[in-house]
Design a protein around this motif. Structure first.
Motif: not given
Length: 722
Positions: A400-408
């Motif tokens: 699964l591909l979840f973006d961690p950068l935007a929330p960080i």
């Protein structure tokens, strides 16, 4: 909540809302950063290469050297098909366009030569016809590309069935295609498009559109069509959302179910390019026979024919940062489907990431405003770690591909902005408080004041306080023997050692008056058990002075001891900021302050260093106290009973004090009644006191001269609170 804090929260939440909206709009920069993150994940853990029945017949540089430049005549391509078919290829899929007539065909070469009989020309071989005849009845899939010219649509060799709403608007749009030679088009077992990223803005191929649509018909891509022909399937089954049109969730072809994006695209999970995947076309066409290892590689495999020659411009970049032939990506697409190693970005991933930005941002705003930027930073780092770990684990173990950068990133922006606002606006008043009280209060009290509204408003409040005055005995005599500089040094040493115990016991240092200290408890904020804390501070001062004298900290010599007197009283006083708007002091005034000062002065008459009022004594409980009589304090119309403080609860429970207490009670009663036994009891009390505390000797010597101080009072108690 202060007005500045409220404004800070509202401003911070507005920023969070703006950042959340920005993420919802998904600008290209954020999308590029997200895709780069997923590329990095694949670089760390690429799909492992497996020796699956998928091969690339590569028209490589060596093949071009042997058989001439590209394009090859189609009779040679026919020979290639024939040999691959003879070796048992399950499918032969061409990542090659056959849109123009073969200019190297004998019929084409001689057609325009003047003087040649047209009938003879018609009898000459035509390479397109040779290739068309060769592929007839064989599992050959031909490719087509997107075109901006014309209106050609290739025939579709398979049927489509779908569940849910219509999927025709989901895939990328096909306006026109490059034509396929008629005979080839008719005899091919399958036809698929070879476009890898028709709508991609990046040169990196991250996903492959398995379908194209012109609004009325769906067109499979080369890899999907090769997989269908290899299984002998006749129909694609598409699953879509039951309540949303133009959405595809999965594609079933034969025995394989392929999860796809809403647009029918497959996320590529690439493996490193390996030589085992390739077979040189020159080895297939070799005139001296085909090697056994080549036959073994081709037998039963889905074979893609393409080129890796640099001059033919079919080199693509992958998520691993490698440049590979485009044909190998078609092969990897089939490998990925066969192995079942899929990547997916769920439709709800965007919503989850947007929600995480809103929730984490709001939490950081509240923590920064009401707790501290340090705690908010710690929580932000924890959120960062959780986002990275969760995103990585979702990729590694769930595909699964979840973006961690935007929330960080947005959380960092929020924390920085909230911290800056707090420093510039919210904490401005607290910095004023620290400047005003930092030298006079314990850190715990200072923290409480910082979070109290209107802490520094001008004016006073009536509060129950415990007030302390400390004074140096014989200071005039001491100062006469010292130079001004030495006096200052002496006072600094003494007052520093004594005043710190006020702060340590949650008291407020009001002021230094020459050789005296004024302090109070229970303001500017409530302090529980403030009479006890004031007396504990006084006992600590007594002990500190003993140590100072023992080590001759003042330089007076071993025989000259410094003494102090401490008076403590609990009562109502007016306390607050007093002075002018621009220059004020936090202080207390009132009758209770005067009483405390008078009690301190009475220490000289009583002959003891710590005296407390009866009000304070009643609040102490089991402290070691002795009745010192009712004194006539200056300015008071009635006598005030005071008590000498020998020690805390530990001393009160000691055997020596337990023995002295009733004797002292008898002495007080005898003095009250003016009994002849007073002298005898006094002698006994002196004898008992000598074993308890040396300072009590002077205390009892003066009691006999102050008999009248006990005469008008009821029988006194040995310990307050009993």
């Amino acid at each position: 909540m202060t007005r500045a804090q409220l404004l800070g929260v509202l401003t911070g939440l507005a920023l969070v809302a703006a950042l959340t909206s920005l993420r919802a709009s998904d600008p290209p920069l954020l999308k590029s950063a997200r895709e780069a993150t997923f590329d990095e994940y694949q670089s760390i853990a690429p799909r492992a290469f497996e020796d699956l029945p998928v091969r690339v017949v590569d028209i490589d540089e060596e093949s071009l050297k042997t058989f001439g430049q590209w394009p090859w005549p189609r009779d040679r391509m026919a020979l290639l098909v024939a040999r691959l078919s003879e070796m048992g290829a399950a499918v032969i899929a061409f990542d090659v366009l056959f849109s123009e007539p073969d200019r190297l065909s004998p019929r084409s070469v001689l057609r325009d030569v003047k003087g040649i009989d047209p009938a003879l020309v018609r009898r000459l071989p035509d390479n397109d016809e040779i290739l068309a005849q060769t592929i007839a009845g064989k599992p050959v899939v031909l490719g087509f590309a997107l075109s901006n010219d014309g209106s050609y649509r290739p025939p579709v060799k398979a049927g489509f069935a779908f569940t849910g709403e219509s999927p025709f608007g989901a895939p990328p749009h096909l306006a026109a295609a490059t034509p396929i030679r008629p005979g080839l088009e008719a005899n091919a077992a399958g036809i698929g498009h070879i476009s890898l990223n028709p709508e991609g803005s990046s040169g990196i191929v991250r996903s492959v559109p398995l379908l194209l649509s012109d609004g009325e018909q769906l067109y499979p891509n080369l890899a999907l069509e090769a997989l269908r022909v290899a299984q002998g399937a006749s129909t694609y089954l598409l699953a879509g959302a039951t309540d949303v049109a133009d959405t595809i969730t999965e594609i079933r072809v034969g025995d394989f179910v392929i999860p796809v994006t809403a647009a029918g695209e497959l996320w590529l999970y690439v493996s490193p390019d390996r030589p085992e995947r390739y077979v040189s076309a020159g080895r297939i066409l070799a005139q001296d026979g085909i090697a056994q290892d080549v036959k073994a590689a081709i037998d039963g495999s889905i074979v893609f024919v393409g080129t890796s020659a640099a001059g033919l411009l079919d080199i693509r970049a992958t998520a691993l940062g490698h440049n590979v032939p485009g044909v190998s990506l078609h092969a990897q697409t089939v490998e990925q489907i066969i192995s079942g190693r899929f990547l997916a970005r769920p439709d709800w991933a965007d919503g989850l990431e947007i929600l995480s930005i809103a929730v984490a941002g709001s939490l950081l705003v509240l923590l920064t405003t009401f707790v501290s930027p340090a705690v908010a930073l710690a929580c932000g780092l924890l959120i960062t770690a959780l986002a990275l770990v969760a995103s990585w684990l979702a990729f590694r173990y769930g595909g699964l591909l979840f973006d961690p950068l935007a929330p960080i990133f947005f959380g960092s922006v929020t924390h920085f902005a909230a911290t800056a606002y707090r420093f510039l606006v919210t904490d401005r008043e607290r910095r004023v408080v620290r400047r005003a009280f930092g030298q006079y209060l314990s850190p715990s009290l200072l923290h409480r004041i910082e979070h109290t509204r209107n802490a520094l408003r001008l004016g006073g409040d009536d509060r129950e306080l415990t007030i302390m005055f400390v004074d140096v005995r014989n200071f005039t005599e001491i100062s006469e023997r010292l130079s001004p500089t030495e006096v200052v040094r002496f006072l600094n040493t003494l007052l520093d050692a004594l005043s710190r115990h006020v702060v340590d016991n949650e008291g407020t240092l009001d002021k230094f008056i020459g050789d005296s200290i004024m302090a109070f408890w229970n303001a500017p904020v409530d302090v529980a058990d403030h009479p006890k804390k004031a007396v504990r501070a006084a006992l600590a001062m007594r002990e500190a002075l003993v140590h100072l004298n023992e080590r001759d900290a003042f330089g007076f010599g071993a025989k000259r001891k410094v003494a102090i007197g401490i008076g403590i009283h609990s009562g109502v006083a007016c306390v607050g900021n007093m002075g002018a708007e621009t220059h004020f002091n936090y202080s207390a005034v009132g009758d209770a302050v005067n009483v405390a000062a008078r009690i301190e002065a009475a220490c000289k008459d009583v002959g003891f260093d710590i005296l407390v009022s009866e009000t304070t004594a009643q609040a102490l409980g089991r402290f070691a106290l002795l009745d010192a009589g009712a004194l006539a304090l200056k300015g008071k119309s009635t006598r005030s009973r005071v008590f000498a403080v020998l020690g805390d609860e530990k001393l009160a429970a000691s055997a020596a004090f337990t023995e002295l207490q009733p004797i002292h009670g008898q002495l007080v009663e005898a003095l009250r009644l003016r009994s002849p036994d007073a002298r005898r009891v006094l002698s006994t009390a002196k004898l008992q006191a000598a074993a308890l505390a040396p300072g009590l000797g002077e205390f009892y010597r003066r009691i006999s001269r102050r008999a009248e101080h006990f005469a008008d009072a009821p029988a006194a108690r040995g310990r307050a609170g009993e």
